[in-house]
Design an enzyme around this catalytic site. Sequence first.
Site, short mmCIF file in Angstrom:
data_model
loop_
_atom_site.label_atom_id
_atom_site.label_comp_id
_atom_site.label_asym_id
_atom_site.label_seq_id
_atom_site.Cartn_x
_atom_site.Cartn_y
_atom_site.Cartn_z
N HIS A 269 0.84 -1.20 0.00
CA HIS A 269 0.00 0.00 0.00
C HIS A 269 0.88 1.24 0.00
O HIS A 269 1.92 1.26 0.64
CB HIS A 269 -0.92 0.03 1.23
CG HIS A 269 -2.11 0.89 1.03
ND1 HIS A 269 -2.08 2.25 1.26
CD2 HIS A 269 -3.34 0.60 0.57
CE1 HIS A 269 -3.26 2.74 0.97
NE2 HIS A 269 -4.04 1.78 0.54
N ASP A 320 -8.03 -5.26 -0.44
CA ASP A 320 -8.46 -6.14 -1.54
C ASP A 320 -8.11 -7.60 -1.32
O ASP A 320 -8.72 -8.48 -1.92
CB ASP A 320 -7.84 -5.67 -2.86
CG ASP A 320 -8.32 -4.29 -3.23
OD1 ASP A 320 -9.53 -4.08 -3.22
OD2 ASP A 320 -7.47 -3.41 -3.49
N1 COA Z 1 4.03 -7.53 -4.64
C1 COA Z 1 5.37 -7.60 -4.66
N2 COA Z 1 6.17 -6.53 -4.46
C2 COA Z 1 5.58 -5.37 -4.23
C3 COA Z 1 4.19 -5.23 -4.15
C4 COA Z 1 3.42 -6.36 -4.37
N3 COA Z 1 2.08 -6.28 -4.36
N4 COA Z 1 3.87 -3.94 -3.88
C5 COA Z 1 5.03 -3.29 -3.78
N5 COA Z 1 6.05 -4.15 -3.99
C6 COA Z 1 7.46 -3.82 -3.94
C7 COA Z 1 7.88 -3.08 -5.19
O1 COA Z 1 8.29 -3.98 -6.20
C8 COA Z 1 9.01 -2.25 -4.67
O2 COA Z 1 10.12 -3.09 -4.47
P1 COA Z 1 11.61 -2.56 -4.72
O3 COA Z 1 11.79 -1.43 -3.74
O4 COA Z 1 12.45 -3.76 -4.45
O5 COA Z 1 11.62 -2.09 -6.15
C9 COA Z 1 8.52 -1.83 -3.27
O6 COA Z 1 7.64 -2.88 -2.86
C10 COA Z 1 7.77 -0.49 -3.27
O7 COA Z 1 6.68 -0.60 -4.15
P2 COA Z 1 6.03 0.59 -5.00
O8 COA Z 1 5.55 0.03 -6.30
O9 COA Z 1 6.98 1.74 -5.04
O10 COA Z 1 4.81 0.97 -4.13
P3 COA Z 1 3.73 2.05 -4.54
O11 COA Z 1 3.47 2.86 -3.33
O12 COA Z 1 4.08 2.77 -5.79
O13 COA Z 1 2.47 1.15 -4.91
C11 COA Z 1 0.68 -0.28 -4.68
C12 COA Z 1 1.52 0.80 -4.00
C13 COA Z 1 -0.54 -0.59 -3.84
C14 COA Z 1 0.19 0.24 -6.05
C15 COA Z 1 1.55 -1.53 -4.87
O14 COA Z 1 1.90 -2.04 -3.60
C16 COA Z 1 0.86 -2.59 -5.70
O15 COA Z 1 0.94 -2.54 -6.92
N6 COA Z 1 0.16 -3.56 -5.05
C17 COA Z 1 -0.58 -4.55 -5.78
C18 COA Z 1 -1.88 -3.96 -6.30
C19 COA Z 1 -2.87 -3.73 -5.21
O16 COA Z 1 -3.09 -4.57 -4.37
N7 COA Z 1 -3.53 -2.57 -5.28
C20 COA Z 1 -4.57 -2.20 -4.33
C21 COA Z 1 -4.12 -1.11 -3.43
S1 COA Z 1 -5.31 -0.79 -2.17
#
Ligand code: COA
Length: 384
Positions: A269, A320
């Site tokens: 998140h 979710d």
């Molecule tokens: N699975 C695996 N790795 C994940 C992850 C996941 N669901 N979410 C984040 N990470 C990792 C990223 O790869 C990144 O790793 P790194 O530092 O080694 O490159 C790190 O955690 C930071 O992630 P980041 O993408 O910068 O986080 P964000 O704040 O931009 O994105 C979300 C937040 C929610 C979009 C992201 O966690 C995600 O895509 N989750 C899955 C989709 C989801 O469940 N969305 C609903 C949100 S309520």
Amino acid sequence: MTNQVENYTGAVDRGLEGVVACSSSISSIVGATLCYRGYTIEDLAAHSNFEEVVYLLWYGKLPSENDFVNFKKSIASEMTLSGHFKELLIEMAKSFPKDAHPMDYLKAAVSVQSFFDPEVNSNEVHANERKAFRLLAKMGPIVANFERLRQGKDFIEPKSDHSIAWNFLYILTGEEPSEKHVKIFDTALVLHADHGLNCSTFTARVTASSLSDLHSAIVSAIGSLKGPLHGGANTAVMETLRQIGSLDKVETFVENALVNKHKIMGIGHRVYKNGDPRAGILKKYSEELTKEAGTEELYQMSEKIEKMVADRKGLLPNVDFYSATVYDALGIKGDLFTPIFAVSRVSGWCAHVFEQYANNRIYRPRLNYTGEKGKTWSDFASRN
Ligand code: COA
């Protein structure tokens, strides 16, 4: 100020992380505590219900008994889908492609609804309130009837003496739902109602900030919610569990996903780094309902994914993650999970649009231009 932006050379905050884009008194997230108007989500999930939470979001306080009776009457009076609008809803469900995404149907349905709203272009406070009742009351019946229609079943009218949660489950199955299922589904609606300046709420506020109408703001927000990084994640969680197939395959799946830097849906998140409080509430329901439905392996798989990703990456489930197995155990199809999110979040979107209108300034940020400069036009013959 203008020159500063145009000569900007630093990094742009991708995803606006950490940027405070507006002030709001609707919901707050502090650490792992989510509050609506100052009440914790745990308190509301345990004691309140979706309709009361909508009142709280819209009017800033819990209703008196009398106000709540009148509020529910206003919702009830707008639930029915009738006349030409209903005919179009049926026609659309029949004529759209068989694999039409329910979020695309919902987007179209809300757009069509705007043509039947006598106050669509009025931004007067009370007109917006009346439009919000129509949107809130009809969205559940629209989504649940879409499911019936695409299965070739008849359209069912909601029963206006029952709640939004009751009617959703009733229309979906054609049978009166159990009290327990209604309570759990209603709690899921409470948990999804608002969540600070998330992607779709920001979208709704941006649209409203041009003084466009409420329906346009809601349609924009539905489009934003559809994406798998936002509301679409609950559908994707179910697809992932099905794709993994069984408990013994979870380990390999998670290892591969982490090595290949694939996102595991329902995990992580932007704001909660120490856990999403909504996930904990839904986890208990997931355990209970999957046992009852005979799908406990899906719960065990989810728990294993949760533990592995927490151990390896320190990432935790979001709302979710366990809502997927809760809805699945209630007999709801995976691609309806995101529209259900919208059925609830429309309450928060409306509250934010009201707040935006009340103190509006158009959103108009700048960009850091990184393209070429100083070029001059030439004819076809001179171009490379
Ligand atoms: N699975 C695996 N790795 C994940 C992850 C996941 N669901 N979410 C984040 N990470 C990792 C990223 O790869 C990144 O790793 P790194 O530092 O080694 O490159 C790190 O955690 C930071 O992630 P980041 O993408 O910068 O986080 P964000 O704040 O931009 O994105 C979300 C937040 C929610 C979009 C992201 O966690 C995600 O895509 N989750 C899955 C989709 C989801 O469940 N969305 C609903 C949100 S309520």
